[in-house]
Motif scaffolding. Structure first.
Motif, PDB file in Angstrom:
ATOM      1  N   SER A 127     -11.952  11.992  18.412  1.00 36.81           N
ATOM      2  CA  SER A 127     -11.829  11.045  19.520  1.00 36.81           C
ATOM      3  C   SER A 127     -11.328   9.716  18.987  1.00 36.81           C
ATOM      4  O   SER A 127     -11.356   9.448  17.781  1.00 36.81           O
ATOM      5  CB  SER A 127     -13.184  10.845  20.205  1.00 36.81           C
ATOM      6  OG  SER A 127     -14.074  10.127  19.355  1.00 36.81           O
ATOM      7  N   LYS A 128     -10.904   8.836  19.888  1.00 35.40           N
ATOM      8  CA  LYS A 128     -10.429   7.517  19.477  1.00 35.40           C
ATOM      9  C   LYS A 128     -11.536   6.725  18.785  1.00 35.40           C
ATOM     10  O   LYS A 128     -11.304   6.048  17.785  1.00 35.40           O
ATOM     11  CB  LYS A 128      -9.905   6.749  20.692  1.00 35.40           C
ATOM     12  CG  LYS A 128      -8.656   7.361  21.316  1.00 35.40           C
ATOM     13  CD  LYS A 128      -8.260   6.645  22.595  1.00 35.40           C
ATOM     14  CE  LYS A 128      -7.068   7.307  23.245  1.00 35.40           C
ATOM     15  NZ  LYS A 128      -6.713   6.671  24.531  1.00 35.40           N
ATOM     16  N   THR A 129     -12.737   6.829  19.305  1.00 31.93           N
ATOM     17  CA  THR A 129     -13.866   6.109  18.708  1.00 31.93           C
ATOM     18  C   THR A 129     -14.175   6.638  17.313  1.00 31.93           C
ATOM     19  O   THR A 129     -14.442   5.867  16.384  1.00 31.93           O
ATOM     20  CB  THR A 129     -15.108   6.230  19.602  1.00 31.93           C
ATOM     21  OG1 THR A 129     -14.826   5.653  20.882  1.00 31.93           O
ATOM     22  CG2 THR A 129     -16.295   5.500  18.984  1.00 31.93           C
ATOM     23  N   ASP A 185     -16.891  -0.772  15.222  1.00 33.55           N
ATOM     24  CA  ASP A 185     -17.930  -0.246  16.100  1.00 33.55           C
ATOM     25  C   ASP A 185     -17.708  -0.635  17.557  1.00 33.55           C
ATOM     26  O   ASP A 185     -18.511  -0.307  18.418  1.00 33.55           O
ATOM     27  CB  ASP A 185     -19.300  -0.768  15.654  1.00 33.55           C
ATOM     28  CG  ASP A 185     -19.666  -0.283  14.264  1.00 33.55           C
ATOM     29  OD1 ASP A 185     -19.373   0.883  13.973  1.00 33.55           O
ATOM     30  OD2 ASP A 185     -20.231  -1.073  13.494  1.00 33.55           O
ATOM     31  N   THR A 186     -16.620  -1.346  17.840  1.00 31.79           N
ATOM     32  CA  THR A 186     -16.412  -1.871  19.183  1.00 31.79           C
ATOM     33  C   THR A 186     -15.737  -0.840  20.071  1.00 31.79           C
ATOM     34  O   THR A 186     -14.573  -0.515  19.892  1.00 31.79           O
ATOM     35  CB  THR A 186     -15.551  -3.147  19.144  1.00 31.79           C
ATOM     36  OG1 THR A 186     -16.153  -4.053  18.225  1.00 31.79           O
ATOM     37  CG2 THR A 186     -15.464  -3.788  20.515  1.00 31.79           C
ATOM     38  N   GLU A 187     -16.479  -0.327  21.024  1.00 30.56           N
ATOM     39  CA  GLU A 187     -15.958   0.707  21.916  1.00 30.56           C
ATOM     40  C   GLU A 187     -14.735   0.222  22.687  1.00 30.56           C
ATOM     41  O   GLU A 187     -13.802   0.981  22.934  1.00 30.56           O
ATOM     42  CB  GLU A 187     -17.055   1.123  22.907  1.00 30.56           C
ATOM     43  CG  GLU A 187     -16.641   2.220  23.871  1.00 30.56           C
ATOM     44  CD  GLU A 187     -16.551   3.573  23.185  1.00 30.56           C
ATOM     45  OE1 GLU A 187     -15.817   4.437  23.687  1.00 30.56           O
ATOM     46  OE2 GLU A 187     -17.208   3.755  22.153  1.00 30.56           O
ATOM     47  N   SER A 188     -14.701  -1.062  23.046  1.00 27.66           N
ATOM     48  CA  SER A 188     -13.611  -1.591  23.873  1.00 27.66           C
ATOM     49  C   SER A 188     -12.274  -1.581  23.148  1.00 27.66           C
ATOM     50  O   SER A 188     -11.236  -1.678  23.773  1.00 27.66           O
ATOM     51  CB  SER A 188     -13.934  -3.019  24.321  1.00 27.66           C
ATOM     52  OG  SER A 188     -14.042  -3.880  23.200  1.00 27.66           O
ATOM     53  N   THR A 228      -6.820   0.839  21.081  1.00 29.43           N
ATOM     54  CA  THR A 228      -5.795   0.493  20.094  1.00 29.43           C
ATOM     55  C   THR A 228      -5.395   1.693  19.250  1.00 29.43           C
ATOM     56  O   THR A 228      -4.299   1.716  18.692  1.00 29.43           O
ATOM     57  CB  THR A 228      -6.278  -0.632  19.168  1.00 29.43           C
ATOM     58  OG1 THR A 228      -7.410  -0.185  18.417  1.00 29.43           O
ATOM     59  CG2 THR A 228      -6.655  -1.871  19.954  1.00 29.43           C
ATOM     60  N   VAL A 229      -6.252   2.696  19.144  1.00 28.87           N
ATOM     61  CA  VAL A 229      -5.916   3.893  18.373  1.00 28.87           C
ATOM     62  C   VAL A 229      -4.678   4.565  18.949  1.00 28.87           C
ATOM     63  O   VAL A 229      -3.812   5.043  18.207  1.00 28.87           O
ATOM     64  CB  VAL A 229      -7.105   4.878  18.353  1.00 28.87           C
ATOM     65  CG1 VAL A 229      -6.677   6.231  17.786  1.00 28.87           C
ATOM     66  CG2 VAL A 229      -8.238   4.318  17.515  1.00 28.87           C
ATOM     67  N   ALA A 230      -4.578   4.608  20.278  1.00 29.37           N
ATOM     68  CA  ALA A 230      -3.417   5.242  20.913  1.00 29.37           C
ATOM     69  C   ALA A 230      -2.120   4.562  20.495  1.00 29.37           C
ATOM     70  O   ALA A 230      -1.085   5.218  20.314  1.00 29.37           O
ATOM     71  CB  ALA A 230      -3.564   5.213  22.431  1.00 29.37           C
ATOM     72  N   VAL A 231      -2.167   3.249  20.322  1.00 34.60           N
ATOM     73  CA  VAL A 231      -0.975   2.512  19.898  1.00 34.60           C
ATOM     74  C   VAL A 231      -0.596   2.899  18.475  1.00 34.60           C
ATOM     75  O   VAL A 231       0.563   3.207  18.182  1.00 34.60           O
ATOM     76  CB  VAL A 231      -1.205   0.991  19.994  1.00 34.60           C
ATOM     77  CG1 VAL A 231       0.045   0.238  19.556  1.00 34.60           C
ATOM     78  CG2 VAL A 231      -1.582   0.599  21.405  1.00 34.60           C
TER      79      VAL A 231
END
Length: 220
Positions: A169-171, A181-184, A188-191
């Motif tokens: 997962s992205k997290t 640790d910031t879920e919000s 940025t992973v998708a970028v």
């Protein structure tokens, strides 16, 4: 101890950055704006902190101009909160960003995460069909030609390639490659993945697969 360059057009911000990071034992150089930063020996730094909104040459333009010959992680300092601004920063070669106003703990966490990742010990290689990871040199090669990836793009590719077929997962990717640790900020992973995939495809390979609603996996 790491050598860090902090770039901002506000002397008060530079003084604060230097005070925070020097307490952790880092060697901090400050530059008031892009022009002053350009006069520095950029190759000697372990990490660069760069403000976005600066007069003359802004942070995005500056990083875009130096990225091809600067290998260290680059973290943007930005008061902008719109997602498009964050995406732009990552697309020109940034590895991460910290939103102003930021606290000392947040800044330290970001810096420590990126420096720790750079110093991980690596051995040998990972080899796939036409793709090779030189784990010691932190390089991804396609048909023995090095692909120019940012540090974060490389780290994501290495993570996925070490576990082919496993969906992350992205997290999970954030926590594994940088300790965030910031879920919000998972978006940025998708970028980063999109940037890496574009470079891989231009080289004639496409090993990263999107698993819709879940994350990403390495299929090579």
């Amino acid at each position: 101890m790491a050598s860090i360059l902090a770039i901002d057009d506000e002397p008060a911000i530079l003084a604060m950055l230097a005070a925070i990071l020097k307490k952790d034992g880092h060697d901090v150089t400050t530059a008031c704006g892009a022009e002053e930063a350009a006069a520095c020996d950029l190759a000697r730094y372990d990490l660069i902190l760069c403000d976005v909104m600066m007069p003359g040459v802004d942070g995005f333009e500056f990083v875009h101009g130096i990225r091809s010959h600067v290998d260290c992680p680059i973290v943007f300092l930005t008061a902008k909160t719109e997602e498009n601004d964050a995406v732009q920063g990552l697309s020109v070669g940034g590895d991460d960003y910290v939103r102003k106003p930021f606290g000392a703990c947040e800044l330290r966490a970001k810096v420590t995460a990126h420096l720790r990742r750079e110093r991980r010990e690596r051995h040998a290689s990972l080899v796939f069909d036409g793709i090779r990871f030189d784990l010691a040199a932190k390089q991804l090669l396609v048909e023995e030609r090095q692909l120019k990836l940012t540090h974060t793009e490389y780290a994501i590719c290495e993570l996925l390639a070490k576990h082919p077929g496993q969906v992350f997962s992205k997290t999970q990717i954030l926590e594994a490659v940088a300790g965030w640790d910031t879920e919000s900020e998972a978006a940025t992973v998708a970028v980063h993945v999109g940037n890496a995939r574009a470079k891989l495809r231009r080289a004639g390979v496409d090993p990263i697969q999107t698993v819709w609603g879940v994350g990403y996996k390495w299929t090579a």
